[in-house]
Enzyme design. Structure first.
Site, PDB file in Angstrom:
ATOM      1  N   TYR A 181      23.820  27.313   2.053  1.00  0.00           N
ATOM      2  CA  TYR A 181      24.918  28.091   1.480  1.00  0.00           C
ATOM      3  C   TYR A 181      26.199  27.260   1.443  1.00  0.00           C
ATOM      4  O   TYR A 181      26.879  27.190   0.411  1.00  0.00           O
ATOM      5  CB  TYR A 181      25.156  29.368   2.292  1.00  0.00           C
ATOM      6  CG  TYR A 181      26.413  30.096   1.860  1.00  0.00           C
ATOM      7  CD1 TYR A 181      26.420  30.861   0.698  1.00  0.00           C
ATOM      8  CD2 TYR A 181      27.596  29.990   2.596  1.00  0.00           C
ATOM      9  CE1 TYR A 181      27.578  31.505   0.280  1.00  0.00           C
ATOM     10  CE2 TYR A 181      28.752  30.633   2.191  1.00  0.00           C
ATOM     11  CZ  TYR A 181      28.738  31.388   1.031  1.00  0.00           C
ATOM     12  OH  TYR A 181      29.884  32.017   0.610  1.00  0.00           O
ATOM     13  N   LYS A 185      28.407  26.030  -1.940  1.00  0.00           N
ATOM     14  CA  LYS A 185      29.840  26.248  -2.175  1.00  0.00           C
ATOM     15  C   LYS A 185      30.588  24.919  -2.309  1.00  0.00           C
ATOM     16  O   LYS A 185      31.538  24.810  -3.089  1.00  0.00           O
ATOM     17  CB  LYS A 185      30.439  27.085  -1.046  1.00  0.00           C
ATOM     18  CG  LYS A 185      29.809  28.467  -0.884  1.00  0.00           C
ATOM     19  CD  LYS A 185      29.930  29.308  -2.153  1.00  0.00           C
ATOM     20  CE  LYS A 185      31.320  29.778  -2.418  1.00  0.00           C
ATOM     21  NZ  LYS A 185      31.400  30.683  -3.579  1.00  0.00           N
TER      22      LYS A 185
END
Length: 316
Positions: A181, A185
């Site tokens: 994750y 980002k």
């Protein structure tokens, strides 16, 4: 937009007017995206919520209308995990130009196993980064048709401690959900900065800005039932954390400022004032690893190959 923004200190409670503008917020039906949409709606602009779930989008638009008298808000179906659907989603906006898009939508998986999109990309990387990369291609004609459009990419403080593995962007070799994750980002943030370099190279009127929300917790977020309900227990448990982090309504502030403030420039990074975790939005120096343009270029080329989209044809 009001010229007073460049004279008076930025006030998150007194946003400049943006009547006649059109803003798209991906993932605007929940979380930080919802508060970005709610706050932008208070400026008089038309705000479009991009959401893969029409029912949730309807609930969110109703909530915004109940809190913002006269809000011009609507929704379009947008599934960033389905690249073949993005052109149709952009056509459904049915506008002649777009003044800003906030690339906010994303997924986070807390537990294994690794999952993939229908296009065969790891789900978090494929949705959070690849989907927005391809979406930007289809939006660019609408953004270029506006006088001075903004592309605002929502990064994450979690990306500050991560580094991209350019040989394993899809996390096939070593999948760890939280790390994957954070890297997805980080990829978004590299993309936002590299995109602005491409825009500047062709003297485009469009600017690309990167923001992050700091630490934004549900327990510190005001209720917006039924979009978000904060219980009394959650409020009490979250109170000590308020010294260091904030709610998602405040996490929206950097993105809202990046859309509205005429003093914001492309290629900048904006986040919360206090230790980059909480407080009013301000410009901050680029993190050291984000200044590595060689990584950004390699990611750009890989993203182009994975999507079949060539953003090198950006109109001036």
């Amino acid at each position: 937009m009001s010229s007073t923004s460049s004279i008076l200190p930025w006030d998150v409670q007194r946003l400049p007017r943006a009547d006649g503008s059109v803003f798209l917020v991906t993932g605007g039906n929940a979380g930080i995206g919802y508060f970005v949409a709610e706050q932008l709606s208070a400026t008089g602009a038309t705000v479009v919520l991009g959401s893969r779930n029409p029912a949730k989008a309807e609930v969110a638009t109703a909530s915004i209308r109940s809190r913002v008298p006269g809000a011009r808000v609507r929704a379009v179906r947008l599934d960033l995990a389905d690249l073949s659907s993005l052109r149709t989603a952009v056509e459904s906006l049915d506008v002649e130009c777009l003044d800003a898009v906030v690339h906010n939508a994303g997924v986070a998986l807390d537990d294994p196993p690794r999952r993939e999109t229908g296009d065969g990309h790891e789900l978090m990387f494929g949705t959070n980064h690849i989907g927005h990369f391809a979406l930007t291609h289809w939006l660019m004609p609408l953004l270029s048709a506006a006088p001075a459009a903004r592309i605002v990419t929502m990064g994450s403080f979690a990306a500050k401690s991560e580094r991209l593995d350019l040989d394993d962007l899809q996390s096939r070799k070593d999948y760890r959900p939280k790390r994957t994750y954070g890297r997805s980002k980080l990829a978004q943030m590299y993309f936002g900065l590299e995109l602005d370099r491409h825009l500047r190279a062709v003297d485009s009127t469009v600017a690309s800005v990167v923001v992050h929300p700091g630490g934004a917790l549900d327990s510190l977020t005001p209720s917006r039932p039924p979009v978000h309900v904060r219980t009394a227990g959650a409020r009490l448990c979250g109170a000590p954390a308020a010294l260091f982090v904030q709610g998602k309504h405040a996490g929206a502030w950097p993105a809202v400022r990046a859309v509205l403030d005429p003093t914001v420039r492309g290629g900048q990074l904006w986040g919360p004032r206090v230790f980059s975790l909480r407080g009013k939005p301000q410009r901050e120096p680029l993190w050291n690893h984000l200044t590595d343009t060689s990584v950004a270029v390699r990611l750009w080329d890989a993203s182009r190959d994975l999507t079949g989209v060539d953003l090198g044809t950006i109109p001036g």
